[in-house]
Design a protein around this motif. Structure first.
Motif, short mmCIF file in Angstrom:
data_model
loop_
_atom_site.label_atom_id
_atom_site.label_comp_id
_atom_site.label_asym_id
_atom_site.label_seq_id
_atom_site.Cartn_x
_atom_site.Cartn_y
_atom_site.Cartn_z
N PHE A 27 0.85 -1.18 -0.13
CA PHE A 27 0.12 -0.02 0.00
C PHE A 27 0.88 1.28 -0.05
CE2 PHE A 27 -3.59 -2.70 1.89
CZ PHE A 27 -4.47 -2.56 0.77
N PHE A 28 1.84 1.31 0.77
CA PHE A 28 2.89 2.67 0.72
C PHE A 28 3.27 2.73 -0.60
CE2 PHE A 28 6.91 4.41 1.30
CZ PHE A 28 6.40 5.36 1.99
N PHE A 31 0.41 4.16 -2.76
CA PHE A 31 0.23 5.42 -2.80
C PHE A 31 1.42 6.37 -3.13
CE2 PHE A 31 -2.68 3.92 0.91
CZ PHE A 31 -3.66 4.04 0.00
N ALA A 32 2.57 5.73 -3.04
CA ALA A 32 3.70 6.70 -3.37
C ALA A 32 3.76 6.71 -5.06
CB ALA A 32 5.23 5.83 -2.97
N GLU A 35 1.01 9.38 -5.66
CA GLU A 35 1.58 10.75 -5.41
C GLU A 35 2.39 11.26 -6.34
OE1 GLU A 35 0.87 14.01 -3.66
OE2 GLU A 35 -0.02 12.40 -2.48
N ARG A 38 0.73 12.08 -9.66
CA ARG A 38 -0.05 13.45 -9.37
C ARG A 38 0.90 14.62 -9.32
NH1 ARG A 38 -1.51 16.52 -4.86
NH2 ARG A 38 -3.26 17.85 -5.29
N PRO A 134 0.81 17.84 -1.09
CA PRO A 134 0.81 16.46 -1.21
C PRO A 134 -0.71 16.07 -1.02
CG PRO A 134 2.39 16.88 0.24
CD PRO A 134 2.02 18.13 -0.28
N PHE A 135 -0.98 15.12 -1.76
CA PHE A 135 -2.54 14.51 -1.60
C PHE A 135 -2.53 13.77 -0.35
CE2 PHE A 135 -6.14 11.79 -2.45
CZ PHE A 135 -7.16 12.51 -2.45
N PHE A 136 -1.65 12.89 -0.16
CA PHE A 136 -1.59 12.16 1.01
C PHE A 136 -0.49 12.71 2.16
CE2 PHE A 136 -2.23 9.11 -2.49
CZ PHE A 136 -3.44 8.53 -2.17
N THR A 137 -1.00 12.53 3.17
CA THR A 137 -0.41 13.36 4.44
C THR A 137 0.87 12.55 4.77
OG1 THR A 137 -1.69 12.51 6.12
CG2 THR A 137 -2.30 14.77 5.29
N ALA A 138 0.95 11.33 4.32
CA ALA A 138 2.31 10.58 4.70
C ALA A 138 3.38 11.02 3.98
CB ALA A 138 1.82 9.02 4.44
N PHE A 139 3.25 11.77 3.04
CA PHE A 139 4.47 12.25 2.29
C PHE A 139 4.80 13.91 2.41
CE2 PHE A 139 2.49 9.01 -0.23
CZ PHE A 139 3.44 7.85 -0.06
#
Length: 156
Positions: A27-28, A31-32, A35, A38, A134-139
Motif C-alpha cells: 500500500f505504501f 500510494f507513493a 502521489e 499526481r 501532497p494529496f496524502f499526508t504520509a508524504f
C-alpha cells in the motif's frame, strides 16, 4: 485422532502477520506511485500554464492594435497572469494560489520579464512557480515548489 505437532502450533498465525507486513509495504508503494504521478501531472500543468502565458505575450506585443489589457491590445503583466490563471483553472492547480501570487517574490508566483510590452523581435520570459501540496499526508516532504519557465520572441 489427529495430533497437531508442536512445531505447527508455534507457527499458527504467522501467515497473517507476514501478510500484514507485506500489505503495508504494498500500500505504501501504491500510494507513493499515485502521489508521484499526481506530482508529475501538476508539474505538466505548471509547464503548460507558463507556455500559455508566453503565447499570450508573444502575440500581444507593442505593435498590436487595440486598447491595452483587452483581447485585441498589447499585453500587460496582469493580462498575462490572467491567461495563466485561466488555463490553471482547467487543471489540477489551485487557481486562487496562482492569482494571488502574480508578481510576488515568495511562494506561488507568476513572473513576466520584461515587465513592459516589447516590440516585435524582443524576448519575453514567463515563469510560473507553484507550491505542490501532497494529496496524502504520509508524504509531507513532497511539499516542494514546482516551476517552469517559457521564453519566446514577440511576433506582433
Amino acid at each position: 485422532m489427529m495430533r497437531i505437532s508442536r512445531r505447527s502450533s508455534k507457527r499458527r498465525g504467522s501467515t497473517i502477520v507476514e501478510f500484514v507486513f507485506v500489505a503495508l509495504e504494498l500500500f505504501f508503494v501504491m500510494f507513493a506511485c499515485l502521489e508521484f504521478g499526481r506530482m508529475l501531472l501538476v508539474y505538466t500543468n505548471v509547464a503548460n500554464a507558463a507556455k500559455i502565458g508566453l503565447r499570450y505575450a508573444i502575440v500581444h506585443g507593442q505593435e498590436r492594435s487595440g486598447a491595452v489589457d483587452t483581447k485585441d491590445g498589447p499585453w500587460t503583466k496582469t493580462s498575462v497572469c490572467a491567461a495563466v490563471v485561466d488555463f490553471a483553472k482547467s487543471g489540477l492547480l489551485n487557481a486562487g494560489l496562482l492569482s494571488a501570487g502574480c508578481g510576488q517574490t515568495t511562494g506561488t508566483r507568476i513572473q513576466v520579464t520584461p515587465t513592459t510590452v516589447g516590440f516585435a523581435g524582443s524576448v519575453v520570459q514567463v515563469t510560473v512557480v507553484y507550491n505542490y501540496d501532497p494529496f496524502f499526508t504520509a508524504f509531507p516532504g513532497l511539499n516542494v515548489p514546482l516551476g517552469s519557465t517559457a521564453q519566446g520572441i514577440v511576433t506582433f
